[in-house]
Design a protein around this motif. Structure first.
Motif, short mmCIF file in Angstrom:
data_model
loop_
_atom_site.label_atom_id
_atom_site.label_comp_id
_atom_site.label_asym_id
_atom_site.label_seq_id
_atom_site.Cartn_x
_atom_site.Cartn_y
_atom_site.Cartn_z
N LYS A 38 0.81 -1.19 -0.06
CA LYS A 38 -0.03 -0.11 0.10
C LYS A 38 0.98 1.30 -0.04
N HIS A 39 0.42 2.37 -0.76
CA HIS A 39 1.08 3.56 -0.94
C HIS A 39 0.06 4.60 -0.90
N GLU A 40 -0.03 5.36 0.18
CA GLU A 40 -1.05 6.55 0.27
C GLU A 40 -0.46 7.60 -0.63
N GLN A 42 -3.19 10.34 -0.57
CA GLN A 42 -4.04 11.44 0.22
C GLN A 42 -4.74 10.45 1.42
N GLY A 43 -3.78 10.05 2.18
CA GLY A 43 -4.50 9.19 3.45
C GLY A 43 -5.25 7.88 2.78
N SER A 44 -6.44 7.84 3.41
CA SER A 44 -7.29 6.65 3.14
C SER A 44 -8.24 7.19 2.24
N ASP A 45 -8.14 8.33 1.42
CA ASP A 45 -9.26 8.89 0.27
C ASP A 45 -8.52 8.34 -1.01
N PHE A 47 -5.23 5.94 -2.48
CA PHE A 47 -4.06 5.15 -2.08
C PHE A 47 -4.08 4.22 -3.33
N ASN A 49 -2.45 -0.11 -3.94
CA ASN A 49 -1.96 -1.26 -3.81
C ASN A 49 -1.24 -1.99 -4.91
N TYR A 69 -15.34 2.61 -2.29
CA TYR A 69 -14.19 3.25 -3.28
C TYR A 69 -14.47 2.62 -4.74
N LYS A 149 -7.49 2.98 -5.12
CA LYS A 149 -8.55 3.27 -4.55
C LYS A 149 -8.93 4.52 -4.22
N LYS A 151 -11.86 7.21 -2.61
CA LYS A 151 -13.00 7.03 -1.74
C LYS A 151 -14.10 8.16 -2.48
#
Length: 152
Positions: A38-40, A42-45, A47, A49, A69, A149, A151
Motif C-alpha cells: 500500500k502507498h498512500e 492522500q491518506g485513506s481517500d 491510495f 495497492n 471506493y 482506490k 473514496k
C-alpha cells in the motif's frame, strides 16, 4: 466501467473530485519502481495497492464489488482480462463486508476487457469485476498490477 488509455484519463476528471489528483499521480510517478503493498497518496481517500500474482482461469475466480471506493486498475507488467457485470445481475456468495469494502459475487460476465500496457479500467460501485484472469492464449502469466482506490 470505463476503459481508457492513460493519455485520455483526464477526460474523466469531472466525475470525482479526486480523479485529477489520481490521474496526475499516474502520469508523474515511476510506476515500475514502486514496491509491493500500500502507498498512500492522500491518506485513506486516495491510495494504491501494488500487487504481483499469477493470472488464473474463470473457474478459479469470482466477482467482487465495492461500495465505498472506486477502483482504477492497470498493469505495469503483463496483461490480464477483467470480467464485468452489473452488480444487480449477480448472486451473492458472501455478504458485503463494510470493513474491507468487499462484496463477493457469482454469475456470468457480460463483457471482458484486456488491460495491460497503458490501458486503465475505472470501476464504480455498480461495476462488479472479476480481475486476474488469463489473457494470452489461456496461459497463466505473472503480472504486476496497481489497484488505485478512490473514496466516494
Amino acid at each position: 466501467m470505463v476503459v481508457s488509455d492513460f493519455k485520455n484519463l483526464h477526460r474523466y476528471d469531472s466525475l470525482n473530485p479526486l480523479f485529477k489528483k489520481a490521474f496526475d499521480w499516474i502520469q508523474n510517478t515511476n510506476l515500475i519502481s514502486l514496491s509491493l503493498g500500500k502507498h498512500e497518496i492522500q491518506g485513506s481517500d486516495l491510495f494504491v495497492n501494488v500487487q504481483e500474482y499469477e493470472t488464473k482461469s474463470i473457474a478459479e475466480s469470482f466477482f467482487e464489488a465495492h461500495r465505498s471506493y472506486i477502483d482504477i486498475q492497470f498493469l505495469i507488467e503483463g496483461s490480464e482480462n477483467i470480467g464485468w457485470a452489473d452488480t444487480a445481475s449477480l448472486s451473492e456468495l458472501e455478504p458485503y463486508n463494510p470493513e474491507s469494502d468487499f462484496h463477493k459475487l457469482s454469475g456470468k460476465a457480460k463483457e471482458t476487457v484486456t488491460i495491460g500496457g497503458k490501458i486503465a479500467c475505472i470501476l464504480f460501485p455498480e461495476d462488479a469485476h472479476m480481475p486476474c484472469l488469463k489473457a494470452s492464449e489461456g496461459k497463466k502469466a505473472k503480472v504486476r498490477k496497481i489497484c488505485m482506490k478512490i473514496k466516494l
